[in-house]
Scaffold this active site. Structure first.
Site, PDB file in Angstrom:
ATOM      1  N   GLU A 240       0.811  -1.228   0.000  1.00 37.19           N
ATOM      2  CA  GLU A 240       0.000   0.000   0.000  1.00 37.19           C
ATOM      3  C   GLU A 240       0.838   1.270   0.000  1.00 37.19           C
ATOM      4  O   GLU A 240       1.742   1.417   0.820  1.00 37.19           O
ATOM      5  CB  GLU A 240      -0.904  -0.035   1.230  1.00 37.19           C
ATOM      6  CG  GLU A 240      -1.807   1.180   1.379  1.00 37.19           C
ATOM      7  CD  GLU A 240      -2.918   0.923   2.389  1.00 37.19           C
ATOM      8  OE1 GLU A 240      -3.332  -0.243   2.546  1.00 37.19           O
ATOM      9  OE2 GLU A 240      -3.364   1.897   3.023  1.00 37.19           O
ATOM     10  N   GLU A 266      -5.744   6.651  -1.096  1.00 36.27           N
ATOM     11  CA  GLU A 266      -6.308   7.398   0.034  1.00 36.27           C
ATOM     12  C   GLU A 266      -5.865   8.854   0.012  1.00 36.27           C
ATOM     13  O   GLU A 266      -6.428   9.679   0.732  1.00 36.27           O
ATOM     14  CB  GLU A 266      -5.942   6.736   1.369  1.00 36.27           C
ATOM     15  CG  GLU A 266      -4.483   6.796   1.727  1.00 36.27           C
ATOM     16  CD  GLU A 266      -4.178   6.159   3.083  1.00 36.27           C
ATOM     17  OE1 GLU A 266      -3.982   4.927   3.105  1.00 36.27           O
ATOM     18  OE2 GLU A 266      -4.148   6.870   4.095  1.00 36.27           O
ATOM     19  N   HIS A 316     -10.273   3.359   2.072  1.00 35.50           N
ATOM     20  CA  HIS A 316      -9.435   3.660   3.228  1.00 35.50           C
ATOM     21  C   HIS A 316     -10.323   3.912   4.445  1.00 35.50           C
ATOM     22  O   HIS A 316     -11.336   4.602   4.355  1.00 35.50           O
ATOM     23  CB  HIS A 316      -8.607   4.924   2.931  1.00 35.50           C
ATOM     24  CG  HIS A 316      -7.929   5.482   4.136  1.00 35.50           C
ATOM     25  ND1 HIS A 316      -8.339   6.631   4.767  1.00 35.50           N
ATOM     26  CD2 HIS A 316      -6.856   5.032   4.832  1.00 35.50           C
ATOM     27  CE1 HIS A 316      -7.543   6.872   5.800  1.00 35.50           C
ATOM     28  NE2 HIS A 316      -6.640   5.922   5.867  1.00 35.50           N
ATOM     29  N   GLU A 336     -11.847  -1.767   5.269  1.00 31.25           N
ATOM     30  CA  GLU A 336     -10.843  -1.601   6.329  1.00 31.25           C
ATOM     31  C   GLU A 336     -11.556  -1.411   7.668  1.00 31.25           C
ATOM     32  O   GLU A 336     -12.696  -0.944   7.719  1.00 31.25           O
ATOM     33  CB  GLU A 336      -9.956  -0.385   6.026  1.00 31.25           C
ATOM     34  CG  GLU A 336      -8.784  -0.223   6.991  1.00 31.25           C
ATOM     35  CD  GLU A 336      -7.698   0.736   6.497  1.00 31.25           C
ATOM     36  OE1 GLU A 336      -7.947   1.509   5.549  1.00 31.25           O
ATOM     37  OE2 GLU A 336      -6.587   0.695   7.079  1.00 31.25           O
TER      38      GLU A 336
HETATM   39 MG    MG Z   1      -3.066   3.529   4.042  1.00 36.56          MG
END
Ligand code: MG
Length: 390
Positions: A240, A266, A316, A336
């Site tokens: 990521e 993000e 995100h 997430e």
């Molecule tokens: Mg991240």
């Protein structure tokens, strides 16, 4: 229905915080020769709340977590005057109005964060007026519940890290995400420290749980290229933000290497930013955050674009504004999830501000069919832990 008022408040945490350990998480400041606590500049200890009031009695609740004080200024000075007297159902017109009004200085970053927070509040009003949760306005359920991945594992101490990973496995999570602690300035020895973190977790969780790894913009292309073959044996689901978000070519080069799927987004904004990432074939997973990317009005468009490119969207940060998108999209296989912990990097603050956030059980969260809008309320108790700026 007409908008009658817009109120912004910044909630600043005044409670205890856990100072990060050295090598807690790589970040873009690592490339500079700064004191070891550079992560402290990336901790977020405040939150912006926006409430949009209507003559029908519905109040929309929106939020944002990037530079809350600046976001408040943008809303108060530029967006509020646009919104008063408008019909909140005109989400597309109002999004375009806010976007074009702030275009000279907005577009990406704090301007778009401000628009996102307002847009969430407008969709909250739509849901409340319709008596429906937002996901039912976006297409309804595509899954009976949402698989979530545990997102933490910051601890550079291997014993602690192993214990934490083991707790998530025991709790039933089928995926989890760790953080790297070393980057280009730490040389080949730091690479071995990073590998030790991954190996430690893989040994604890085995091969039947997905593991992802976060760089948080802390590497560059050269370093990431050297890390890929070292990481490949551990079967990471994704790597990521291995490079800074403006290095789209760097992301594309890493993806083209074909060793580990690449995730990012993000810190990208609007359908235009994601068009560029998709056209460059730069990412395997899209990770926009709905309270940054342009609100639900943009997130749904990006989700459609991503579906046409067969690139999954796994937003995100979890949280309600993202869960509604995930629930309504077959192209979003999971979300997430930040486990409830002491306030650390600030990701956790929403647990202390809102009631209504679903708590994970056995690796899943669910959304209620009987709570209209986003499904959030400000906590009645506990707000004394915050300094609140009107
Ligand atoms: Mg991240």
């Amino acid at each position: 229905m007409k908008i009658t008022d817009v109120r912004t408040r910044v909630f600043e945490w005044k409670g205890r915080t856990v100072p990060p350990e050295p090598h807690f998480c790589t970040n873009p400041m690592d490339m500079l020769e700064l004191p070891a606590d550079s992560m402290s500049s990336f901790r977020f200890h405040s939150w912006l709340i926006v409430e949009v009031f209507t003559d029908a009695g519905h109040v929309g609740l929106g939020n944002a977590a990037l530079s809350p004080r600046l976001t408040k200024q943008v809303i108060d000075q530029y967006l509020k005057p646009i919104l008063i007297g408008q019909d909140p159902f005109d989400t597309e017109f109002l999004w375009q109005y806010m976007y074009r009004q702030t275009m000279a200085f907005g577009r990406k970053g704090v301007g778009m964060v401000a628009i996102s927070a307002v847009d969430l509040a407008l969709w909250d009003i739509l849901g409340k007026a319709a008596g429906q949760p937002i996901f039912r306005l976006l297409g309804g359920r595509t899954k009976s519940k949402i698989p979530v991945y545990a997102s933490r594992l910051y601890d550079p101490n291997l014993k602690n890290l192993a214990a934490e990973a083991s707790r998530y496995k025991e709790a039933g999570y089928r995926a989890m995400k760790m953080r790297f602690g070393w980057g280009p300035t730490h040389g080949a020895a730091g690479m071995q420290r990073n590998i030790e973190l991954v190996r430690c977790i893989r040994e604890v969780i085995g091969n039947e749980i997905d593991l992802m790894a976060e760089v948080y913009m802390g590497w560059n292309l050269d370093y990431a290229r050297r890390m890929l073959p070292l990481l490949e044996p551990f079967n990471l689901r994704w790597l990521e933000e291995p490079v800074i978000p403006d290095d789209i070519q760097g992301l594309a080069a890493l993806r083209a290497a074909g060793r580990i799927p690449i995730a990012s987004g993000e810190h990208e904004f609007t359908i235009y930013g994601f068009r560029d990432l998709l056209e460059a074939k730069a990412i395997d997973y899209i990770q926009f955050d709905t309270n940054r990317v342009g609100g639900i009005t943009q997130a749904r468009k990006i989700a459609a674009l991503a579906e046409a490119h067969s690139v999954p969207v796994i937003p995100h940060a979890g949280q309600m504004h993202n869960y509604h998108i995930v629930m309504a999209s077959l192209n979003s296989p999971m979300a997430e999830y930040f486990p409830v912990v002491d306030v650390e990097v600030g990701n956790e603050l929403f647990w202390y501000i809102f009631d209504g956030e679903p708590v994970a059980e056995n690796g899943y969260i669910n959304l209620r069919d009987d709570v209209p809008g986003l499904g959030l309320q400000l906590k009645e108790s506990g707000l004394s832990d915050f300094n609140i700026t009107e």
